[in-house]
Motif scaffolding. Structure first.
Motif, PDB file in Angstrom:
ATOM      1  N   GLY A 261      21.065  -8.619  -7.507  1.00  0.00           N
ATOM      2  CA  GLY A 261      20.692  -7.849  -8.690  1.00  0.00           C
ATOM      3  C   GLY A 261      21.378  -8.368  -9.941  1.00  0.00           C
ATOM      4  O   GLY A 261      22.488  -8.899  -9.876  1.00  0.00           O
TER       5      GLY A 261
ATOM      6  N   TRP B 214      21.495  -6.461 -13.163  1.00  0.00           N
ATOM      7  CA  TRP B 214      21.638  -5.458 -14.216  1.00  0.00           C
ATOM      8  C   TRP B 214      22.963  -5.676 -14.956  1.00  0.00           C
ATOM      9  O   TRP B 214      23.958  -6.072 -14.341  1.00  0.00           O
TER      10      TRP B 214
ATOM     11  N   LYS C 276      10.580  -4.855 -13.068  1.00  0.00           N
ATOM     12  CA  LYS C 276      10.228  -3.431 -13.195  1.00  0.00           C
ATOM     13  C   LYS C 276       9.648  -3.134 -14.564  1.00  0.00           C
ATOM     14  O   LYS C 276      10.055  -3.731 -15.565  1.00  0.00           O
TER      15      LYS C 276
ATOM     16  N   TRP D 211      11.307   4.210 -13.457  1.00  0.00           N
ATOM     17  CA  TRP D 211      11.675   5.634 -13.301  1.00  0.00           C
ATOM     18  C   TRP D 211      10.407   6.476 -13.361  1.00  0.00           C
ATOM     19  O   TRP D 211       9.451   6.104 -14.061  1.00  0.00           O
TER      20      TRP D 211
ATOM     21  N   ASN E 165      13.452   5.139  -8.139  1.00  0.00           N
ATOM     22  CA  ASN E 165      13.983   6.437  -8.562  1.00  0.00           C
ATOM     23  C   ASN E 165      12.988   7.572  -8.375  1.00  0.00           C
ATOM     24  O   ASN E 165      13.051   8.576  -9.093  1.00  0.00           O
TER      25      ASN E 165
ATOM     26  N   PRO F  11      24.421  -0.644  -4.522  1.00  0.00           N
ATOM     27  CA  PRO F  11      24.777  -0.492  -3.105  1.00  0.00           C
ATOM     28  C   PRO F  11      26.283  -0.408  -2.877  1.00  0.00           C
ATOM     29  O   PRO F  11      26.717   0.153  -1.868  1.00  0.00           O
ATOM     30  N   LEU F  12      27.065  -0.952  -3.825  1.00  0.00           N
ATOM     31  CA  LEU F  12      28.532  -0.870  -3.694  1.00  0.00           C
ATOM     32  C   LEU F  12      29.077   0.278  -4.539  1.00  0.00           C
ATOM     33  O   LEU F  12      30.285   0.361  -4.789  1.00  0.00           O
ATOM     34  N   GLY F  13      28.193   1.158  -4.985  1.00  0.00           N
ATOM     35  CA  GLY F  13      28.626   2.247  -5.866  1.00  0.00           C
ATOM     36  C   GLY F  13      29.232   1.694  -7.151  1.00  0.00           C
ATOM     37  O   GLY F  13      30.179   2.242  -7.693  1.00  0.00           O
TER      38      GLY F  13
ATOM     39  N   PRO G 179      23.095  -6.298  -4.085  1.00  0.00           N
ATOM     40  CA  PRO G 179      24.375  -6.238  -4.789  1.00  0.00           C
ATOM     41  C   PRO G 179      24.394  -7.193  -5.978  1.00  0.00           C
ATOM     42  O   PRO G 179      23.696  -8.210  -5.970  1.00  0.00           O
ATOM     43  N   LYS G 180      25.188  -6.816  -6.973  1.00  0.00           N
ATOM     44  CA  LYS G 180      25.317  -7.640  -8.173  1.00  0.00           C
ATOM     45  C   LYS G 180      26.744  -8.159  -8.304  1.00  0.00           C
ATOM     46  O   LYS G 180      27.703  -7.435  -8.062  1.00  0.00           O
TER      47      LYS G 180
ATOM     48  N   ARG H  29      32.509 -13.867  -5.165  1.00  0.00           N
ATOM     49  CA  ARG H  29      31.933 -12.587  -4.693  1.00  0.00           C
ATOM     50  C   ARG H  29      30.458 -12.728  -4.348  1.00  0.00           C
ATOM     51  O   ARG H  29      29.963 -12.079  -3.427  1.00  0.00           O
TER      52      ARG H  29
HETATM   53  P1  NAD Z   1      26.651  -2.737  -7.353  1.00  0.00           P
HETATM   54  O1  NAD Z   1      26.847  -1.555  -6.495  1.00  0.00           O
HETATM   55  O2  NAD Z   1      25.934  -3.922  -6.830  1.00  0.00           O
HETATM   56  O3  NAD Z   1      28.100  -3.138  -7.868  1.00  0.00           O
HETATM   57  C1  NAD Z   1      28.289  -4.241  -8.696  1.00  0.00           C
HETATM   58  C2  NAD Z   1      29.737  -4.295  -9.123  1.00  0.00           C
HETATM   59  O4  NAD Z   1      30.599  -4.243  -7.977  1.00  0.00           O
HETATM   60  C3  NAD Z   1      30.052  -5.618  -9.808  1.00  0.00           C
HETATM   61  O5  NAD Z   1      29.830  -5.523 -11.193  1.00  0.00           O
HETATM   62  C4  NAD Z   1      31.504  -5.843  -9.459  1.00  0.00           C
HETATM   63  O6  NAD Z   1      32.293  -5.135 -10.382  1.00  0.00           O
HETATM   64  C5  NAD Z   1      31.631  -5.187  -8.117  1.00  0.00           C
HETATM   65  N1  NAD Z   1      31.526  -6.153  -6.983  1.00  0.00           N
HETATM   66  C6  NAD Z   1      30.418  -6.798  -6.533  1.00  0.00           C
HETATM   67  N2  NAD Z   1      30.712  -7.543  -5.458  1.00  0.00           N
HETATM   68  C7  NAD Z   1      32.033  -7.375  -5.219  1.00  0.00           C
HETATM   69  C8  NAD Z   1      32.921  -7.878  -4.242  1.00  0.00           C
HETATM   70  N3  NAD Z   1      32.501  -8.695  -3.279  1.00  0.00           N
HETATM   71  N4  NAD Z   1      34.230  -7.498  -4.310  1.00  0.00           N
HETATM   72  C9  NAD Z   1      34.654  -6.646  -5.267  1.00  0.00           C
HETATM   73  N5  NAD Z   1      33.851  -6.126  -6.223  1.00  0.00           N
HETATM   74  C10 NAD Z   1      32.558  -6.490  -6.193  1.00  0.00           C
HETATM   75  O7  NAD Z   1      26.001  -2.201  -8.732  1.00  0.00           O
HETATM   76  P2  NAD Z   1      24.748  -2.439  -9.629  1.00  0.00           P
HETATM   77  O8  NAD Z   1      24.787  -3.714 -10.353  1.00  0.00           O
HETATM   78  O9  NAD Z   1      24.615  -1.186 -10.405  1.00  0.00           O
HETATM   79  O10 NAD Z   1      23.508  -2.448  -8.609  1.00  0.00           O
HETATM   80  C11 NAD Z   1      22.971  -3.633  -8.049  1.00  0.00           C
HETATM   81  C12 NAD Z   1      21.606  -3.928  -8.598  1.00  0.00           C
HETATM   82  O11 NAD Z   1      20.722  -2.823  -8.414  1.00  0.00           O
HETATM   83  C13 NAD Z   1      21.560  -4.128 -10.120  1.00  0.00           C
HETATM   84  O12 NAD Z   1      22.090  -5.362 -10.525  1.00  0.00           O
HETATM   85  C14 NAD Z   1      20.093  -3.964 -10.377  1.00  0.00           C
HETATM   86  O13 NAD Z   1      19.397  -5.141 -10.012  1.00  0.00           O
HETATM   87  C15 NAD Z   1      19.748  -2.821  -9.431  1.00  0.00           C
HETATM   88  N6  NAD Z   1      19.759  -1.504 -10.120  1.00  0.00           N
HETATM   89  C16 NAD Z   1      18.588  -0.830 -10.235  1.00  0.00           C
HETATM   90  C17 NAD Z   1      18.543   0.401 -10.867  1.00  0.00           C
HETATM   91  C18 NAD Z   1      17.250   1.139 -10.958  1.00  0.00           C
HETATM   92  O14 NAD Z   1      17.173   2.136 -11.698  1.00  0.00           O
HETATM   93  N7  NAD Z   1      16.222   0.715 -10.276  1.00  0.00           N
HETATM   94  C19 NAD Z   1      19.715   0.969 -11.392  1.00  0.00           C
HETATM   95  C20 NAD Z   1      20.909   0.268 -11.251  1.00  0.00           C
HETATM   96  C21 NAD Z   1      20.925  -0.948 -10.593  1.00  0.00           C
END
Ligand code: NAD
Length: 269
Positions: A15, A17, A70, A104, A135, A184-186, A224-225, A231
């Motif tokens: 991801g 975002w 999207k 959304w 959503n 997915p990682l909150g 995950p992003k 990472r």
């Molecule tokens: P995420 O749960 O993937 O968490 C990302 C954050 O976790 C990173 O910025 C970093 O700080 C940390 N992280 C990632 N890998 C790590 C590791 N191995 N060790 C330690 N820290 C780590 O959060 P996200 O970016 O909100 O969600 C993932 C993707 O979901 C987004 O990039 C986007 O593509 C999608 N998304 C969609 C919507 C929607 O409304 N459809 C909303 C939010 C996100």
């Protein structure tokens, strides 16, 4: 994972975002180099161009990469959707996407049924291989299915150990909708939870790897992003260990809360 229209989506994707256009270019290039074959962007992320450029420059055939984008809230409505989709394809620099999602439901706007009818036309033209939503609540899904006669292939929802979304996952399973987990990682918050840290230590893996494994074993698609190469690689290295049923249950039992907006009240456009 197989989708309900016969196409398949990689269960683990990437991801972008909250990443700039250039940042997304670099991160996607790194992710594709490491082995990811699925990328999730959106018009509102303002990085479709960088994402598309990284895919084009990767040396991979377009068909080897599963690309999701999207439709933004203000572009909902039949004609508006057709126009917005053309814009996304142009920025992405491709002639099709693998998955197009309604970002959304925007209940006050009340246009998601007409929007999905435009999605069906786009899909029938071959420019989106699969169409889905993001959503959506159970109520939104029921109405969409009733009024369009079609079940979306995917519902991408906030889902992490603190918000396991049991009700939606059960509805998806019953109707053949793939559950895709965003944040997915909150957004990093779940990584310090004691249960996650203990389960990870038991396998000699990191908390992020334990959580991603939890998602995979529940049957979720995950995206995950990260923009950090180490990472990005770590998050992809989750196929050499497995959690026990008890460990999955421990992570599911973590108390937590929603981080992002509640789709029932989120009406931004
Ligand atoms: P995420 O749960 O993937 O968490 C990302 C954050 O976790 C990173 O910025 C970093 O700080 C940390 N992280 C990632 N890998 C790590 C590791 N191995 N060790 C330690 N820290 C780590 O959060 P996200 O970016 O909100 O969600 C993932 C993707 O979901 C987004 O990039 C986007 O593509 C999608 N998304 C969609 C919507 C929607 O409304 N459809 C909303 C939010 C996100």
């Amino acid at each position: 994972m197989k989708l309900n229209n016969g196409t398949s989506i990689p269960q683990l994707g990437f991801g972008v975002w909250q990443v700039s256009d250039d940042g997304a270019h670099d991160a996607v290039a790194e992710a594709l180099r490491v082995g990811y074959r699925s990328v999730d962007t959106a018009k509102v992320y303002e990085n479709e161009a960088g994402t598309g450029r990284a895919i084009a420059e990767s040396g991979l055939a377009r068909e080897e990469v599963f690309l999701t984008t999207k439709l933004w809230n203000s572009d909902q409505g039949f004609d508006e959707t057709l126009r917005a989709f053309d814009g996304s394809l142009e920025r992405l620099g491709t002639d099709y996407v693998d998955l197009y999602l309604i970002h959304w439901p925007v209940p006050e706007y009340d246009r998601y049924v007409a929007t999905f009818k435009a999605f069906q036309q786009i899909r029938d033209s071959g420019r989106a291989k699969a169409i889905g939503v993001s959503n959506f609540t159970v109520e939104n899904l029921r109405r969409l299915i009733d009024e369009t006669g079609e079940t979306p292939a995917v519902n991408q929802i906030e889902l992490h150990p603190g918000l396991p979304q049991d009700e939606l996952r059960a509805f998806h399973a019953e109707h053949g909708i793939a559950t895709e987990a965003w944040s997915p990682l909150g957004q990093g918050e779940s990584l310090t939870d004691a249960a996650v840290v203990e389960v990870a230590a038991a396998h000699g893996v990191t908390p992020a790897q334990a959580i991603l494994r939890w998602h995979l074993q529940l049957g979720n698609v995950v995206i995950p992003k990260s923009v950090t190469p180490a990472r990005i690689a770590e998050n992809f290295d989750v196929f050499v260990f497995a959690l026990t049923d008890d460990e999955v249950a421990r992570i599911s039992a973590i108390e937590g809360k929603r981080i992002g907006p509640d789709p029932v009240t989120f009406n931004l456009r």
